[in-house]
Write a protein that holds these residues in place. Structure first.
Motif, PDB file in Angstrom:
ATOM      1  N   LYS A  86     -33.693 -19.031  14.495  1.00  0.00           N
ATOM      2  CA  LYS A  86     -34.869 -19.844  14.199  1.00  0.00           C
ATOM      3  C   LYS A  86     -35.878 -19.711  15.338  1.00  0.00           C
ATOM      4  N   PRO A  87     -37.166 -19.564  15.034  1.00  0.00           N
ATOM      5  CA  PRO A  87     -38.179 -19.423  16.088  1.00  0.00           C
ATOM      6  C   PRO A  87     -38.330 -20.704  16.899  1.00  0.00           C
ATOM      7  N   CYS A  88     -38.434 -20.524  18.188  1.00  0.00           N
ATOM      8  CA  CYS A  88     -38.523 -21.668  19.093  1.00  0.00           C
ATOM      9  C   CYS A  88     -39.240 -21.217  20.365  1.00  0.00           C
ATOM     10  N   ASP A  89     -40.054 -22.109  20.930  1.00  0.00           N
ATOM     11  CA  ASP A  89     -40.743 -21.806  22.187  1.00  0.00           C
ATOM     12  C   ASP A  89     -40.001 -22.400  23.389  1.00  0.00           C
ATOM     13  N   ILE A  90     -39.625 -23.682  23.282  1.00  0.00           N
ATOM     14  CA  ILE A  90     -38.956 -24.378  24.382  1.00  0.00           C
ATOM     15  C   ILE A  90     -37.644 -24.969  23.883  1.00  0.00           C
ATOM     16  N   LEU A  91     -36.598 -24.816  24.674  1.00  0.00           N
ATOM     17  CA  LEU A  91     -35.305 -25.437  24.405  1.00  0.00           C
ATOM     18  C   LEU A  91     -35.000 -26.380  25.566  1.00  0.00           C
ATOM     19  N   ALA A  92     -34.710 -27.648  25.258  1.00  0.00           N
ATOM     20  CA  ALA A  92     -34.364 -28.635  26.290  1.00  0.00           C
ATOM     21  C   ALA A  92     -32.984 -29.198  25.985  1.00  0.00           C
ATOM     22  N   SER A  93     -32.057 -29.015  26.915  1.00  0.00           N
ATOM     23  CA  SER A  93     -30.655 -29.387  26.727  1.00  0.00           C
ATOM     24  C   SER A  93     -30.272 -30.562  27.618  1.00  0.00           C
ATOM     25  N   ALA A  94     -29.397 -31.433  27.098  1.00  0.00           N
ATOM     26  CA  ALA A  94     -28.898 -32.556  27.887  1.00  0.00           C
ATOM     27  C   ALA A  94     -27.917 -32.098  28.967  1.00  0.00           C
ATOM     28  N   ASP A  95     -27.477 -30.855  28.882  1.00  0.00           N
ATOM     29  CA  ASP A  95     -26.586 -30.275  29.892  1.00  0.00           C
ATOM     30  C   ASP A  95     -27.122 -28.892  30.253  1.00  0.00           C
ATOM     31  N   TYR A  96     -27.631 -28.763  31.472  1.00  0.00           N
ATOM     32  CA  TYR A  96     -28.256 -27.494  31.865  1.00  0.00           C
ATOM     33  C   TYR A  96     -27.279 -26.331  31.826  1.00  0.00           C
ATOM     34  N   THR A  97     -25.978 -26.600  32.004  1.00  0.00           N
ATOM     35  CA  THR A  97     -25.011 -25.501  32.071  1.00  0.00           C
ATOM     36  C   THR A  97     -24.914 -24.752  30.745  1.00  0.00           C
ATOM     37  N   LEU A  98     -25.256 -25.417  29.639  1.00  0.00           N
ATOM     38  CA  LEU A  98     -25.193 -24.745  28.340  1.00  0.00           C
ATOM     39  C   LEU A  98     -26.219 -23.621  28.250  1.00  0.00           C
ATOM     40  N   ILE A  99     -27.388 -23.804  28.865  1.00  0.00           N
ATOM     41  CA  ILE A  99     -28.404 -22.749  28.884  1.00  0.00           C
ATOM     42  C   ILE A  99     -27.901 -21.575  29.700  1.00  0.00           C
ATOM     43  N   ASP A 100     -27.309 -21.875  30.852  1.00  0.00           N
ATOM     44  CA  ASP A 100     -26.754 -20.802  31.691  1.00  0.00           C
ATOM     45  C   ASP A 100     -25.686 -20.003  30.941  1.00  0.00           C
ATOM     46  N   LYS A 101     -24.808 -20.712  30.237  1.00  0.00           N
ATOM     47  CA  LYS A 101     -23.667 -20.057  29.611  1.00  0.00           C
ATOM     48  C   LYS A 101     -24.000 -19.366  28.288  1.00  0.00           C
ATOM     49  N   LEU A 102     -24.938 -19.944  27.528  1.00  0.00           N
ATOM     50  CA  LEU A 102     -25.142 -19.480  26.157  1.00  0.00           C
ATOM     51  C   LEU A 102     -26.476 -18.787  25.898  1.00  0.00           C
ATOM     52  N   LEU A 103     -27.448 -18.941  26.795  1.00  0.00           N
ATOM     53  CA  LEU A 103     -28.768 -18.349  26.547  1.00  0.00           C
ATOM     54  C   LEU A 103     -29.187 -17.298  27.575  1.00  0.00           C
ATOM     55  N   ILE A 104     -28.710 -17.404  28.816  1.00  0.00           N
ATOM     56  CA  ILE A 104     -29.051 -16.416  29.849  1.00  0.00           C
ATOM     57  C   ILE A 104     -27.991 -15.323  29.850  1.00  0.00           C
ATOM     58  N   PRO A 105     -28.346 -14.041  29.835  1.00  0.00           N
ATOM     59  CA  PRO A 105     -29.691 -13.473  29.945  1.00  0.00           C
ATOM     60  C   PRO A 105     -30.303 -13.020  28.610  1.00  0.00           C
ATOM     61  N   GLU A 106     -29.546 -13.132  27.515  1.00  0.00           N
ATOM     62  CA  GLU A 106     -29.993 -12.522  26.264  1.00  0.00           C
ATOM     63  C   GLU A 106     -31.240 -13.187  25.684  1.00  0.00           C
ATOM     64  N   TYR A 107     -31.336 -14.498  25.811  1.00  0.00           N
ATOM     65  CA  TYR A 107     -32.422 -15.223  25.152  1.00  0.00           C
ATOM     66  C   TYR A 107     -33.481 -15.758  26.110  1.00  0.00           C
ATOM     67  N   THR A 108     -33.136 -15.863  27.379  1.00  0.00           N
ATOM     68  CA  THR A 108     -34.088 -16.318  28.392  1.00  0.00           C
ATOM     69  C   THR A 108     -33.588 -15.865  29.763  1.00  0.00           C
ATOM     70  N   GLY A 109     -34.482 -15.908  30.741  1.00  0.00           N
ATOM     71  CA  GLY A 109     -34.084 -15.479  32.074  1.00  0.00           C
ATOM     72  C   GLY A 109     -34.033 -16.601  33.092  1.00  0.00           C
ATOM     73  N   TRP A 110     -34.335 -17.837  32.647  1.00  0.00           N
ATOM     74  CA  TRP A 110     -34.379 -18.929  33.621  1.00  0.00           C
ATOM     75  C   TRP A 110     -34.055 -20.264  32.964  1.00  0.00           C
ATOM     76  N   ASN A 111     -33.750 -21.235  33.825  1.00  0.00           N
ATOM     77  CA  ASN A 111     -33.277 -22.541  33.385  1.00  0.00           C
ATOM     78  C   ASN A 111     -33.743 -23.580  34.399  1.00  0.00           C
ATOM     79  N   LEU A 112     -34.636 -24.465  33.991  1.00  0.00           N
ATOM     80  CA  LEU A 112     -35.222 -25.462  34.888  1.00  0.00           C
ATOM     81  C   LEU A 112     -34.477 -26.782  34.786  1.00  0.00           C
ATOM     82  N   LEU A 113     -33.935 -27.263  35.908  1.00  0.00           N
ATOM     83  CA  LEU A 113     -33.257 -28.548  35.979  1.00  0.00           C
ATOM     84  C   LEU A 113     -34.322 -29.618  36.234  1.00  0.00           C
TER      85      LEU A 113
END
Length: 324
Positions: A86-113
Motif C-alpha cells: 500500500k502506498p505510504c509516505d510516513i510510517l510512525a510506530s509505537a516501537d522504533y525497533t520494528l522499523i529497524d527490524k522490518l523496514l530497514i534497509p529495503e523500505y527506508t534507510g533511517w528511523n527517527l526516535l
C-alpha cells in the motif's frame, strides 16, 4: 513607422515584458511559499489523537496539503507496506525497533526516535473491585474470576506484547512462577487488533480493565493506575532489567518470528523510500521536530531527545534538527 510610433511600440513591449515577468515571479513565489498535494501517514493507534493535532497545525501552515492518516497497530501498519504494497509516505510506530527490524534497509534507510510512553492499567468508575486496586495488588485483582480485562494482539500491536513483557517483569519481582502463563490463558476473547479498539468495550462495561498506554488514558480522560518504573517500560535507567524478559511475535512472512526484548518505550518514524510526496513528508517531519514535539508532550507522551537509530543513515534534511 514614424519615430513616435516606434517609441509607443517599444514602450508597449517593455510593459508587456514587465507584466509577464511579474506574473512568472508571482507564480514562482506562490509555489515556493506553500506545498500542495496529499500526504499519507500510517501510524500506531496510540498516535491517533497526537497526529490529528499535528495534521491540523501543519494544515494551517500548508492549507493546500491534505493529510490522509490510517491508524492501526504498528505491526499491522508495517505489513500494509511490506505485504500489501500500500502506498505510504510516513510510517510512525509505537516501537522504533520494528522499523529497524522490518523496514530497514529495503523500505527506508533511517528511523527517527521522537517520543516515549508508559504502560498503565486503565479502568472506569464501574469496574469491578476498582475501589481496592493498587500498585501492589493489581495483578492479583486481574486474575479474579469475576474481573474481565482486555489487551491488544501482540502480533499486531506493540501494546499487546508490552502487556506480556510487563507481566513477565511482574512475575520476576513478585516471584510467582507461572503468573504470565495464567495471565495469557485468561480473557482471550477480549483481545483486539490495537489497544484503542478496547475503549468501546471498557465504556460499555463489557470489560473492567485494559492494559493501555498512559497517554491514551489521559487523552480520553480515563481512570488509570500508575505502575512502578520497574514494570511500566518507561525508565531508560532500568533498560538492563527490562531486557531480561522477551516475547516472540509474528514476523513479516508466515511462520517467521521475531524476538522483542523488554526496552524503555520509544516511538519511531520514517519516510518510505518510494514516497510519492517526499517534499511534503520531509516538511511534516521537520514540523514535528520544530513545533510538534510540544504538541505530542501536551497530549501525555514522554519527550525524548530526537535521534536516529543505530541502523540509520542521516537523510540529510534532518541534519539541522538533530544534535548528531
Amino acid at each position: 513607422m514614424n519615430k513616435r510610433g516606434m517609441v509607443c511600440l517599444t514602450a508597449s513591449l517593455v510593459l508587456s515584458a514587465i507584466i509577464l515577468s511579474s506574473c512568472r515571479n508571482n507564480r514562482s513565489d506562490k509555489q515556493s511559499e506553500g506545498l500542495s498535494g496529499n500526504l499519507t501517514i500510517f501510524h500506531a493507534g496510540s498516535l491517533a489523537i497526537p497526529f490529528k493535532a499535528l495534521a491540523d497545525s501543519f494544515s494551517k501552515i500548508h492549507p493546500e496539503v491534505r493529510v490522509l492518516s490510517e491508524s492501526a497497530g504498528s505491526l499491522a501498519s508495517i505489513r500494509k507496506i511490506t505485504d500489501l504494497n500500500k502506498p505510504c509516505d510516513i510510517l510512525a510506530s509505537a516501537d522504533y525497533t520494528l522499523i529497524d527490524k522490518l523496514l530497514i534497509p529495503e523500505y527506508t534507510g533511517w528511523n527517527l526516535l521522537f517520543a516515549g510512553n508508559e504502560m498503565s492499567i486503565v479502568y472506569h468508575s464501574g469496574s469491578r473491585l476498582s475501589d481496592s486496586i493498587s500498585a501492589t495488588n493489581w495483578y492479583q485483582l486481574l486474575m479474579n474470576p469475576e474481573v474481565r480485562f482486555g489487551r491488544s494482539d501482540p502480533d499486531s500491536d506493540p501494546c499487546g506484547y508490552r502487556a506480556i513483557l510487563t507481566m513477565k517483569l511482574t512475575e520476576k519481582i513478585v516471584k510467582k512462577p507461572g503468573l504470565t502463563e495464567d495471565f495469557l490463558r485468561k480473557d482471550k476473547k477480549y483481545i483486539r487488533p490495537k489497544e484503542v479498539d478496547l475503549l468501546a468495550l471498557l465504556e460499555s462495561g463489557s470489560i473492567d480493565y485494559i492494559f493501555l498506554y498512559k497517554s491514551v488514558a489521559m487523552q480520553h480522560k480515563l481512570k488509570y493506575l500508575d505502575l512502578s518504573d520497574s514494570i511500566n517500560l518507561a525508565a531508560p535507567g532500568l533498560q538492563k532489567f527490562y531486557q531480561t524478559v522477551s516475547v516472540e511475535i509474528a514476523g513479516n512472512k508466515p511462520g517467521d518470528k521475531i524476538t522483542q526484548h523488554g526496552e524503555a518505550m520509544v516511538y519511531g518514524l520514517t519516510i518510505l523510500n518510494n514516497s510519492k510526496n517526499k517534499e511534503i513528508a520531509e516538511a511534516f517531519v521537520s514540523f514535528i521536530l520544530k513545533d510538534g514535539l510540544q504538541i505530542i508532550e501536551n497530549l501525555g507522551q514522554t519527550r525524548v531527545i530526537p535521534s536516529l537509530s543505530e541502523k540509520s543513515e542521516n537523510p540529510g534534511f534532518l541534519k539541522n534538527h538533530l544534535l548528531h
